[in-house]
Design a protein around this motif. Structure first.
Motif, PDB file in Angstrom:
ATOM      1  N   ARG A  46     -27.307 107.531 -22.740  1.00  0.00           N
ATOM      2  CA  ARG A  46     -28.973 108.821 -23.870  1.00  0.00           C
ATOM      3  C   ARG A  46     -27.871 110.130 -25.063  1.00  0.00           C
ATOM      4  N   ASP A  72     -28.256 113.061 -23.755  1.00  0.00           N
ATOM      5  CA  ASP A  72     -29.236 113.941 -23.550  1.00  0.00           C
ATOM      6  C   ASP A  72     -28.561 115.163 -23.103  1.00  0.00           C
ATOM      7  N   ARG A  76     -24.738 104.013 -32.696  1.00  0.00           N
ATOM      8  CA  ARG A  76     -26.132 103.977 -32.604  1.00  0.00           C
ATOM      9  C   ARG A  76     -27.182 104.310 -33.567  1.00  0.00           C
TER      10      ARG A  76
END
Length: 338
Positions: A33, A35, A287
């Motif tokens: 992810r 982050d 993504r």
């Protein structure tokens, strides 16, 4: 402020985007992810090309005197010493960031230092070796991609892959940027030849011959991408990135038609837009998310800002003439590797 502006132009903000974008593509392949750790990695891979550009500015004085004469004035305005502090300061911050990110990134930091210093160093001068130089140049996107693809859930851990798709994409990115490296050396044909650099275009009989080789290589690698997607069973949505074949080929047609330094330089500027948009589409294909779209759009916006503000040492007026105070004293130029 004038000194700060000169430093900004020498580190060339518009060229700092492909590395972090490639890093994000690798992180997306690792299904990591977006982050805080990824943000640290993005910063790391902004600083790497920034450091390389600062280093190149003070090591490439001979060829720049022919290729980008106005850059010599920018080096004088910024100061060789300050540009060197930018170089080593960036490498130091990169070490701290790598220690915060992962063990793999820490190992890659050492590799990045070698790439940054070795590419244009007076001692190694890897950029002057036809194949090795382009292979090192290709690491500007390949190393960030590998770093992102090795990003795991903990400092020591690396992700496990069930297929070779990440490897195939990494090999493609290497070949893609290898072709770009040939293209980016075509505008610098005269200065590189005068400086004794053995780039691929310089080994050819003329700048036009170099332009043709660059055009064929660039067109071939973009055309190969859809076949790679289909052959390796990657998600079909990645095929949308293949649309960049059209502007890439159109730009290469402009390259083989170019005759003046300004025309060649504009080809290089447009090619960076093609590269950034291609990576943005690739990231979105790996993504599909709002975050990926925002990253790609932000990269294009930074390029547009850099061009509109003239925050680059290769703007047209630096190509066509040197400023009245463009000369860099040879005793200062000689301090580069001391």
């Amino acid at each position: 402020m004038s000194r700060f502006s000169a430093v900004v132009k020498n580190v060339r903000p518009r060229t700092l985007l492909v590395s972090p974008l490639s890093y994000c593509v690798g992180a997306a392949m690792a299904d990591h992810r977006f982050d805080f750790t990824v943000l640290l990695g993005v910063l790391f891979h902004v600083l790497a090309p920034l450091a390389a550009n600062a280093h190149n500015a003070v090591t490439d004085l001979v060829e720049d005197g022919e290729n980008v004469p106005g850059r010599l004035g920018l080096v004088e305005a910024a100061g060789v010493g300050l540009l060197q502090r930018v170089l080593y300061g960036s490498l130091g911050v990169m070490l701290v960031l790598s220690l915060l990110i992962s063990f793999a990134q820490t190992l890659l930091w050492a590799f990045s230092v070698f790439l940054v210093l070795g590419y244009s160093s007076k001692r190694l001068r890897l950029k002057g070796r036809p194949v090795i130089g382009m292979a090192v140049f290709s690491m500007a996107v390949t190393e960030p991609y590998i770093a992102g693809a090795l990003l795991g859930d903990s400092w020591w851990k690396i992700p496990h892959y069930d297929s070779y798709q990440p490897v195939f994409l990494g090999v493609f990115l290497f070949c893609w940027y290898f072709a770009k490296g040939i293209m980016k050396n075509v505008p610098d044909y005269a200065g590189d030849k005068a400086a004794g650099l053995r780039t691929i275009p310089v080994l050819l009989p003329s700048q036009l011959a170099g332009a043709w080789v660059a055009a064929i290589a660039t067109s071939a690698v973009y055309a190969a991408f859809p076949m790679l997607v289909l052959a390796t069973d990657m998600p079909d949505r990645l095929l949308y990135a293949g649309v960049m074949l059209i502007p890439a080929v159109a730009n290469m047609i402009s390259m083989v038609r170019a005759r003046t330094p300004i025309e060649y330089n504009l080809v290089g500027q447009r090619d960076m837009y093609v590269s950034v948009v291609f990576l943005g589409l690739l990231l979105f294909g790996v993504r599909p998310s709002v975050g990926a779209a925002v990253i790609g759009l932000f990269a294009v916006a930074v390029m547009a800002w850099a061009d509109m503000s003239g925050s680059d040492s290769r703007v047209s007026h630096h190509i066509t003439r040197a400023d009245a105070q463009a000369g860099v004293p040879m005793e200062r130029a000689g301090q580069v590797d001391e």
